[in-house]
Design an enzyme around this catalytic site. Sequence first.
Site, short mmCIF file in Angstrom:
data_model
loop_
_atom_site.label_atom_id
_atom_site.label_comp_id
_atom_site.label_asym_id
_atom_site.label_seq_id
_atom_site.Cartn_x
_atom_site.Cartn_y
_atom_site.Cartn_z
N ASP A 54 11.01 -16.78 -32.88
CA ASP A 54 12.05 -16.33 -33.79
C ASP A 54 12.68 -17.56 -34.47
O ASP A 54 13.23 -18.42 -33.79
CB ASP A 54 13.10 -15.59 -32.95
CG ASP A 54 13.86 -14.55 -33.72
OD1 ASP A 54 14.16 -14.80 -34.89
OD2 ASP A 54 14.18 -13.50 -33.12
N ASP B 80 14.45 -14.73 -39.06
CA ASP B 80 15.76 -14.07 -39.01
C ASP B 80 16.40 -14.00 -40.41
O ASP B 80 16.34 -14.97 -41.16
CB ASP B 80 16.64 -14.92 -38.08
CG ASP B 80 17.93 -14.25 -37.70
OD1 ASP B 80 17.88 -13.25 -36.98
OD2 ASP B 80 19.00 -14.75 -38.11
N GLU C 150 12.96 -10.54 -41.31
CA GLU C 150 14.04 -9.59 -41.16
C GLU C 150 14.82 -9.57 -42.47
O GLU C 150 15.33 -10.60 -42.90
CB GLU C 150 14.97 -9.99 -40.01
CG GLU C 150 16.05 -8.95 -39.79
CD GLU C 150 17.25 -9.46 -39.00
OE1 GLU C 150 17.90 -8.66 -38.35
OE2 GLU C 150 17.55 -10.67 -39.07
N HIS D 7 17.32 -5.88 -30.55
CA HIS D 7 18.48 -6.40 -29.82
C HIS D 7 19.79 -6.24 -30.60
O HIS D 7 20.83 -6.63 -30.10
CB HIS D 7 18.24 -7.87 -29.50
CG HIS D 7 18.11 -8.69 -30.75
ND1 HIS D 7 17.02 -8.58 -31.60
CD2 HIS D 7 18.94 -9.57 -31.32
CE1 HIS D 7 17.21 -9.38 -32.64
NE2 HIS D 7 18.36 -10.00 -32.50
N ASP D 8 19.71 -5.73 -31.81
CA ASP D 8 20.92 -5.52 -32.62
C ASP D 8 21.27 -4.04 -32.77
O ASP D 8 22.23 -3.70 -33.46
CB ASP D 8 20.73 -6.08 -34.04
CG ASP D 8 20.53 -7.58 -34.06
OD1 ASP D 8 21.11 -8.26 -33.20
OD2 ASP D 8 19.79 -8.06 -34.94
C1 GLC Z 1 19.84 -11.32 -37.11
C2 GLC Z 1 19.66 -11.29 -35.62
C3 GLC Z 1 21.00 -11.13 -34.99
C4 GLC Z 1 21.84 -12.32 -35.36
C5 GLC Z 1 21.89 -12.51 -36.88
C6 GLC Z 1 22.40 -13.86 -37.23
O1 GLC Z 1 20.34 -10.15 -37.62
O2 GLC Z 1 18.75 -10.28 -35.27
O3 GLC Z 1 20.93 -10.98 -33.60
O4 GLC Z 1 23.14 -12.15 -34.88
O5 GLC Z 1 20.64 -12.41 -37.47
O6 GLC Z 1 21.48 -14.84 -36.86
#
Ligand code: GLC
Length: 545
Positions: free
Chosen positions: A96, A196, A246, A320-321
């Site tokens: 990641d 990310d 993402e 995880h979010d």
């Molecule tokens: C993404 C991650 C999350 C994190 C955010 C900032 O959304 O999945 O867990 O808090 O980015 O890095």
Amino acid sequence: MNHFADKVVYQIYPKSFYDTNGDGIGDLRGIIEKLDYIKKLGTDYIWITPFFTSPQRDNGYDVANYYEIDPMFGTMDDVEELVKEAEKRQIGIMLDMVFNHTSTESQWFQKALEGDPEYMDYYIFRDGKEDQPPTNWQSKFGGSAWEYVPHLKKWYLHLFDVTQADLNWDNPKVREELKQVIRFWKEKGIQGFRFDVVNLISKPEIFEDDLEGDGRRFYTDGPHVHEYLRELAEDTGITDMITVGEMSSTSLENCIRYSNPDEKELSMVFQFHHLKVDYKNGNKWEIMLPDMKELKRLFKTWQEGMQKYNGWNANFWCNHDQPRAVSRFGDDKNAWEKSAKMLAMCIHFMRGTPYIYQGEEIGMTNAYYQSIQEYRDVESLNYYDIMIAGGKTKEEALKIIGERSRDNGRTPMQWNASEYAGFTTGTPWIFPPDNYEWINVEQEVSDENSIFAFYQKLIQARKDRLVIADGKIAFLYDDMDQIIGYHRYNEKEDMLVLCNFSGENMTVSLPEIFLKKKVFLGNYEKENVIEKRLVLRPYECVAIA
Ligand code: GLC
Ligand code: CA
């Protein structure tokens, strides 16, 4: 065919996966020990969320140094062993990369704080008076997106926590540093990457107040994002590897570009529109039941739209979010097993590469905590205070956090029925819900009708049936809000997938071509005779082929 069409990815949040040294925190050795479990499930890749050195303000998404392993998780030797052991089992490891920002404890940011102009240009600093941030943009974790540094008399941008400073991708040196990170890990045998919030990396030239929103429309899918992604992929030689971006608040048009193989940017994308259908007025901190009409509309739009222009989706409900899908879109009280299986089939048989988040394959539920003290996540704790300050009672705020907290997805993996779900011999950093006594791995791997067994079948089906991996998709039943139904097809095969998202019986009439077909997979006792109409009971699903 998309390179990764027949693959399935398993996501691990190491902190909550398995603890081998009794400190209450999951670790890299814990992943090594559980590789056989993942092999048994059958996924091709494991994406591991960040384990690099970090102050852990945002559980590792605040990276201080990509070339070191956070001691809490283990050592570089552990990573090397993990890669080797995974390879023996034909599993690739994906890392990641949190390239939109770094921790403010990173060397780069520390040098910037010393006033070193070279490193200040690694970040986004702007002049301004102490009481006047450069713009009115809001951080995604609450409050202003700018933080003032008195001794520099400047503000720096942080779209997330104040300890997560946004990088300046317009600076070629920054891009070069990030490419170095990729090359380093590629040489260690890493097989793919997840990037990310990567559609936020390109900021606008001019920073101005957003009079309509929180600023996101200025930096989301920003001016140079496609160019930077292509450059990153080409210069590091990862164009043929599995890469997933993402995408925060993105658009279909942009996602087609990010993931169309001709563009050489990424192999697939995560987008989140379908996970906002229960946000009231688009606000995460106001609850409502999922809007099924909207969910259907979004699936149709994204699935058919990406297909039309050769884009590729990463399909998922959980990470995880996110709260647990079975608690959110299913009924984890009265139809726990059925709804977990139905949700799984719904996305696994769509067009795209499915992602399974640890614990989803055994139907893990939300945390159901009774007090705010049990929560750990910076976003939840910030918003709890914001809601109280905004006039909500403690009970109201706790109820909302209970449904929306990212901690719902971060409770310990439920391995068995022993104390703390067999996750640790110490005290876990976050507590499991009580239901680990009956929802756990040990119990499910030995039951051929379990949710786990159903996931095994879904994964195997993707390998056996080309129509699942590579067929076309068309959505059906536009007029039935509670039924998600779609047709997968190629020259040789046809498959009909029906999912009942409601707690009621639903009568569905079948298209002619399916009348002579059989039930391929379902979450109920099979009735093999396919008639013109089919009654799906609450949360039932079926694939006919
Ligand atoms: C993404 C991650 C999350 C994190 C955010 C900032 O959304 O999945 O867990 O808090 O980015 O890095
Ligand atoms: Ca540990």
